[in-house]
Write a protein that holds these residues in place. Structure first.
Motif, PDB file in Angstrom:
ATOM      1  N   ALA A 141      -0.268   6.043   2.224  1.00 58.18           N
ATOM      2  CA  ALA A 141      -0.308   4.653   1.752  1.00 58.18           C
ATOM      3  C   ALA A 141       0.797   3.835   2.412  1.00 58.18           C
ATOM      4  CB  ALA A 141      -0.170   4.609   0.236  1.00 58.18           C
ATOM      5  N   ALA A 142       1.986   4.431   2.521  1.00 55.86           N
ATOM      6  CA  ALA A 142       3.092   3.727   3.175  1.00 55.86           C
ATOM      7  C   ALA A 142       2.820   3.551   4.660  1.00 55.86           C
ATOM      8  CB  ALA A 142       4.394   4.509   2.959  1.00 55.86           C
ATOM      9  N   ALA A 143       2.276   4.573   5.294  1.00 51.34           N
ATOM     10  CA  ALA A 143       2.080   4.552   6.747  1.00 51.34           C
ATOM     11  C   ALA A 143       1.066   3.501   7.177  1.00 51.34           C
ATOM     12  CB  ALA A 143       1.644   5.923   7.237  1.00 51.34           C
ATOM     13  N   ILE A 144      -0.028   3.373   6.432  1.00 53.96           N
ATOM     14  CA  ILE A 144      -1.061   2.416   6.854  1.00 53.96           C
ATOM     15  C   ILE A 144      -0.545   0.986   6.730  1.00 53.96           C
ATOM     16  CG2 ILE A 144      -2.207   2.316   4.581  1.00 53.96           C
ATOM     17  CD1 ILE A 144      -4.871   2.151   6.089  1.00 53.96           C
ATOM     18  N   SER A 145       0.200   0.693   5.655  1.00 54.70           N
ATOM     19  CA  SER A 145       0.762  -0.656   5.505  1.00 54.70           C
ATOM     20  C   SER A 145       1.877  -0.905   6.520  1.00 54.70           C
ATOM     21  CB  SER A 145       1.295  -0.846   4.078  1.00 54.70           C
ATOM     22  OG  SER A 145       0.227  -0.864   3.144  1.00 54.70           O
ATOM     23  N   HIS A 146       2.673   0.120   6.800  1.00 54.79           N
ATOM     24  CA  HIS A 146       3.752   0.027   7.783  1.00 54.79           C
ATOM     25  C   HIS A 146       3.187  -0.266   9.170  1.00 54.79           C
ATOM     26  CE1 HIS A 146       6.844   1.605  10.564  1.00 54.79           C
ATOM     27  NE2 HIS A 146       7.721   1.356   9.608  1.00 54.79           N
ATOM     28  N   THR A 147       2.151   0.463   9.554  1.00 52.81           N
ATOM     29  CA  THR A 147       1.578   0.306  10.893  1.00 52.81           C
ATOM     30  C   THR A 147       0.919  -1.060  11.060  1.00 52.81           C
ATOM     31  OG1 THR A 147       1.143   2.695  10.864  1.00 52.81           O
ATOM     32  CG2 THR A 147       0.099   1.427  12.616  1.00 52.81           C
ATOM     33  N   ILE A 148       0.236  -1.535  10.009  1.00 48.90           N
ATOM     34  CA  ILE A 148      -0.388  -2.851  10.070  1.00 48.90           C
ATOM     35  C   ILE A 148       0.675  -3.942  10.160  1.00 48.90           C
ATOM     36  CG2 ILE A 148      -1.766  -4.534   8.785  1.00 48.90           C
ATOM     37  CD1 ILE A 148      -3.376  -2.145   7.671  1.00 48.90           C
ATOM     38  N   ALA A 149       1.729  -3.827   9.339  1.00 49.82           N
ATOM     39  CA  ALA A 149       2.802  -4.822   9.353  1.00 49.82           C
ATOM     40  C   ALA A 149       3.454  -4.911  10.730  1.00 49.82           C
ATOM     41  CB  ALA A 149       3.851  -4.477   8.294  1.00 49.82           C
ATOM     42  N   LEU A 155       8.178   1.735   0.812  1.00 50.01           N
ATOM     43  CA  LEU A 155       8.028   0.897   2.007  1.00 50.01           C
ATOM     44  C   LEU A 155       8.655  -0.473   1.784  1.00 50.01           C
ATOM     45  CD1 LEU A 155       6.743   0.438   4.839  1.00 50.01           C
ATOM     46  CD2 LEU A 155       4.709  -0.395   3.640  1.00 50.01           C
ATOM     47  N   LYS A 156       8.379  -1.088   0.646  1.00 46.07           N
ATOM     48  CA  LYS A 156       8.950  -2.401   0.324  1.00 46.07           C
ATOM     49  C   LYS A 156      10.474  -2.338   0.325  1.00 46.07           C
ATOM     50  CE  LYS A 156       5.190  -3.696  -2.808  1.00 46.07           C
ATOM     51  NZ  LYS A 156       4.863  -3.973  -4.228  1.00 46.07           N
ATOM     52  N   ALA A 157      11.012  -1.260  -0.267  1.00 39.46           N
ATOM     53  CA  ALA A 157      12.467  -1.135  -0.367  1.00 39.46           C
ATOM     54  C   ALA A 157      13.121  -0.937   0.996  1.00 39.46           C
ATOM     55  CB  ALA A 157      12.823   0.035  -1.287  1.00 39.46           C
ATOM     56  N   SER A 158      12.336  -0.548   2.001  1.00 37.51           N
ATOM     57  CA  SER A 158      12.903  -0.292   3.334  1.00 37.51           C
ATOM     58  C   SER A 158      13.064  -1.570   4.155  1.00 37.51           C
ATOM     59  CB  SER A 158      12.014   0.691   4.105  1.00 37.51           C
ATOM     60  OG  SER A 158      10.869   0.042   4.641  1.00 37.51           O
ATOM     61  N   MET A 171      -9.211  -1.637  12.967  1.00 33.60           N
ATOM     62  CA  MET A 171      -9.460  -0.198  12.943  1.00 33.60           C
ATOM     63  C   MET A 171      -8.602   0.601  13.923  1.00 33.60           C
ATOM     64  SD  MET A 171     -11.246   0.084  10.389  1.00 33.60           S
ATOM     65  CE  MET A 171     -11.323   1.875  10.509  1.00 33.60           C
ATOM     66  N   GLN A 172      -8.312   0.067  15.091  1.00 36.17           N
ATOM     67  CA  GLN A 172      -7.456   0.815  16.020  1.00 36.17           C
ATOM     68  C   GLN A 172      -6.059   1.009  15.429  1.00 36.17           C
ATOM     69  OE1 GLN A 172      -8.165   2.509  18.550  1.00 36.17           O
ATOM     70  NE2 GLN A 172     -10.148   1.750  19.234  1.00 36.17           N
ATOM     71  N   THR A 173      -5.594   0.020  14.674  1.00 31.99           N
ATOM     72  CA  THR A 173      -4.290   0.135  14.009  1.00 31.99           C
ATOM     73  C   THR A 173      -4.340   1.196  12.914  1.00 31.99           C
ATOM     74  OG1 THR A 173      -3.830  -2.188  14.465  1.00 31.99           O
ATOM     75  CG2 THR A 173      -2.518  -1.141  12.745  1.00 31.99           C
ATOM     76  N   ILE A 174      -5.444   1.255  12.164  1.00 28.92           N
ATOM     77  CA  ILE A 174      -5.593   2.262  11.105  1.00 28.92           C
ATOM     78  C   ILE A 174      -5.707   3.657  11.705  1.00 28.92           C
ATOM     79  CG2 ILE A 174      -7.126   3.064   9.260  1.00 28.92           C
ATOM     80  CD1 ILE A 174      -7.680   0.149   8.588  1.00 28.92           C
ATOM     81  N   ILE A 175      -6.382   3.763  12.835  1.00 29.99           N
ATOM     82  CA  ILE A 175      -6.462   5.061  13.535  1.00 29.99           C
ATOM     83  C   ILE A 175      -5.059   5.512  13.950  1.00 29.99           C
ATOM     84  CG2 ILE A 175      -7.252   6.172  15.664  1.00 29.99           C
ATOM     85  CD1 ILE A 175      -9.807   4.415  15.406  1.00 29.99           C
ATOM     86  N   ARG A 216      -2.703   8.950  12.797  1.00 27.66           N
ATOM     87  CA  ARG A 216      -1.944   9.844  13.691  1.00 27.66           C
ATOM     88  C   ARG A 216      -0.473   9.900  13.286  1.00 27.66           C
ATOM     89  NH1 ARG A 216      -5.102   6.970  18.466  1.00 27.66           N
ATOM     90  NH2 ARG A 216      -6.948   8.318  18.578  1.00 27.66           N
ATOM     91  N   GLU A 217       0.057   8.750  12.847  1.00 28.55           N
ATOM     92  CA  GLU A 217       1.459   8.702  12.415  1.00 28.55           C
ATOM     93  C   GLU A 217       1.675   9.543  11.154  1.00 28.55           C
ATOM     94  OE1 GLU A 217       4.166   7.332  13.818  1.00 28.55           O
ATOM     95  OE2 GLU A 217       2.936   6.847  15.557  1.00 28.55           O
ATOM     96  N   VAL A 218       0.703   9.537  10.238  1.00 22.22           N
ATOM     97  CA  VAL A 218       0.815  10.330   9.012  1.00 22.22           C
ATOM     98  C   VAL A 218       0.961  11.807   9.354  1.00 22.22           C
ATOM     99  CG1 VAL A 218      -0.368  11.100   6.924  1.00 22.22           C
ATOM    100  CG2 VAL A 218      -0.437   8.699   7.559  1.00 22.22           C
ATOM    101  N   ILE A 219       0.103  12.299  10.234  1.00 19.98           N
ATOM    102  CA  ILE A 219       0.133  13.717  10.600  1.00 19.98           C
ATOM    103  C   ILE A 219       1.453  14.072  11.283  1.00 19.98           C
ATOM    104  CG2 ILE A 219      -0.896  15.454  12.122  1.00 19.98           C
ATOM    105  CD1 ILE A 219      -3.608  14.257  11.499  1.00 19.98           C
ATOM    106  N   LYS A 220       1.834  13.284  12.260  1.00 21.34           N
ATOM    107  CA  LYS A 220       3.073  13.563  13.006  1.00 21.34           C
ATOM    108  C   LYS A 220       4.291  13.517  12.084  1.00 21.34           C
ATOM    109  CE  LYS A 220       4.845  10.340  15.621  1.00 21.34           C
ATOM    110  NZ  LYS A 220       5.047   9.365  16.725  1.00 21.34           N
ATOM    111  N   THR A 221       4.354  12.515  11.220  1.00 17.17           N
ATOM    112  CA  THR A 221       5.513  12.341  10.347  1.00 17.17           C
ATOM    113  C   THR A 221       5.580  13.409   9.276  1.00 17.17           C
ATOM    114  OG1 THR A 221       5.383   9.953  10.733  1.00 17.17           O
ATOM    115  CG2 THR A 221       6.715  10.693   8.869  1.00 17.17           C
ATOM    116  N   CYS A 222       4.433  13.769   8.708  1.00 17.01           N
ATOM    117  CA  CYS A 222       4.418  14.807   7.669  1.00 17.01           C
ATOM    118  C   CYS A 222       4.879  16.146   8.236  1.00 17.01           C
ATOM    119  CB  CYS A 222       3.015  14.937   7.084  1.00 17.01           C
ATOM    120  SG  CYS A 222       2.928  15.934   5.570  1.00 17.01           S
ATOM    121  N   ARG A 223       4.372  16.510   9.420  1.00 18.51           N
ATOM    122  CA  ARG A 223       4.769  17.780  10.038  1.00 18.51           C
ATOM    123  C   ARG A 223       6.266  17.812  10.319  1.00 18.51           C
ATOM    124  NH1 ARG A 223       1.341  21.437  12.138  1.00 18.51           N
ATOM    125  NH2 ARG A 223       3.217  22.672  11.784  1.00 18.51           N
TER     126      ARG A 223
END
Length: 354
Positions: free
Chosen positions: A119-127, A201-204, A66-70, A74-81
């Motif tokens: 969707a990309a951010a949560i998998s990216h952060t977990i990976a 994400l996979k292509a990156s 859960m700390q990783t998902i949290i 935060r990354e989604v908001i920062k990156t989108c802005r």
């Protein structure tokens, strides 16, 4: 039934069908989780903001995640802005998560981007968390089966993309798989756009290497598979946002499918973002249609792009103002090994939309 009542009920039903209720991205509200909150007991999951029942259950069975998902929220908001800082729609309403305005409540191309990015951010952060050892349930990604080539060898710690995709999709797609999560059209659209985000994400995933050898000769390179930064992935998704396809939910045989509105002779491509509702031009503030307007937004007088004063201000004109900027200057390198700088102040002219 009176005609006026029929009209009201029909309009209300249409509103429900046109809104996706944003269940799928309410979890971005986790970004507001207090840093002091310790998630070490299952009852803590109920304290988290923006989760549906199935996500609370996933939280209970994966507390360590859960700390990783949290962090991903935060990354989604920062990156989108950051990604849309030069556009009329600048993703500002994402900071209201988990309670959104109409720009993200309706099935617009803006919501398509946010679903894909989240969707990309949560998998990216977990990976990445697997790589850094922050998650006890996973470790480095597998060593590739192919031979890297002469002078190269596999080593290091690869980003565990497979684990990130499995756990990320399980969490972020859970709301769209609920029975009560908006219309079928919106479910299909959100699931499609989320998958587009994961495809990007996979292509990156790319080969990254570190040199070894006498006197920096780089005679041997140790390599691993690593993901690009989330900002680079967001820029790819932004290009897909700009060329997104409007779709309709149309019967084909015994089932209904999402097909391109204007060219429905072909199915929706797996690589394109799709949306159901057209967006306003975001020039003037109008909360009824989800437009925040561009009044008082900063613009670039010399630009020809989307941040230009002509496009950003929608032809209304702009006002100049003077701004003081403090910068590092007169920097000196000292042997060995540090740099000292002074602080200089200068005045620059900036512009905001009328």
């Amino acid at each position: 039934m009176k005609p006026s009542l029929q009209f009201f009920l029909a309009g209300f039903l249409l509103l429900i069908l046109q809104t996706g209720l944003c269940y799928g991205i309410k979890w971005i509200g986790l970004s507001k989780t207090p840093l002091a909150l310790t998630l070490n007991q299952t009852q803590h999951c109920k304290q988290l903001e923006g989760l549906v029942v199935s996500q609370v259950q996933l939280c209970r069975s994966n507390l360590e995640l859960m700390q990783t998902i949290i962090q991903a929220a935060r990354e989604v908001i920062k990156t989108c802005r950051k990604t849309f800082s030069d556009m009329r729609w600048n993703c500002s309403s994402i900071e209201l998560a988990p309670n959104y305005l109409l720009d993200l409540e309706r099935g617009t191309r803006e919501s398509a981007f946010v679903y894909a990015l989240s969707a990309a951010a949560i998998s990216h952060t977990i990976a990445r968390a697997c790589t850094t050892g922050d998650l006890p349930g996973c470790s480095c990604g597998p060593i590739p089966g192919e031979t890297p080539g002469p002078g190269y060898r596999w080593g290091g710690c690869a980003d565990n993309l497979n684990y990130g995709l499995i756990m990320g999709s399980k969490f972020s797609d859970a709301p769209m798989k609920m029975k009560k999560s908006g219309s079928q059209a919106n479910k299909l659209m959100h699931l499609h756009n989320s998958e587009v985000g994961r495809q990007v994400l996979k292509a990156s995933l790319e080969m990254k290497c570190k040199c070894h050898g006498v006197s920096g000769s780089c005679s041997i390179k140790t390599c691993w598979k690593g993901l690009q930064e989330l900002q680079d992935i967001a820029l790819d998704l932004k290009n897909k946002y700009l060329s997104a396809t409007k779709v309709v939910h149309r019967p084909m045989g015994t089932r209904k499918y999402l097909v391109p509105k204007d060219i429905d002779i072909r199915p929706v491509k797996e690589t394109e973002l799709i949306y159901l509702q057209s967006s306003p031009d975001f020039c003037m503030k109008n909360e009824k249609v989800g437009s925040h307007g561009t009044q008082d937004r900063q613009c670039n007088k010399t630009s020809n792009g989307s941040d230009s004063c002509d496009l950003m201000c929608c032809g209304r004109g702009y006002n100049p103002y003077m701004d003081k900027v403090v910068e590092r200057c007169h920097c000196k390198y000292h042997w060995c090994c540090y740099v000292t700088c002074k602080k200089c102040e200068r005045t620059v002219e900036r512009y905001v939309c009328k």
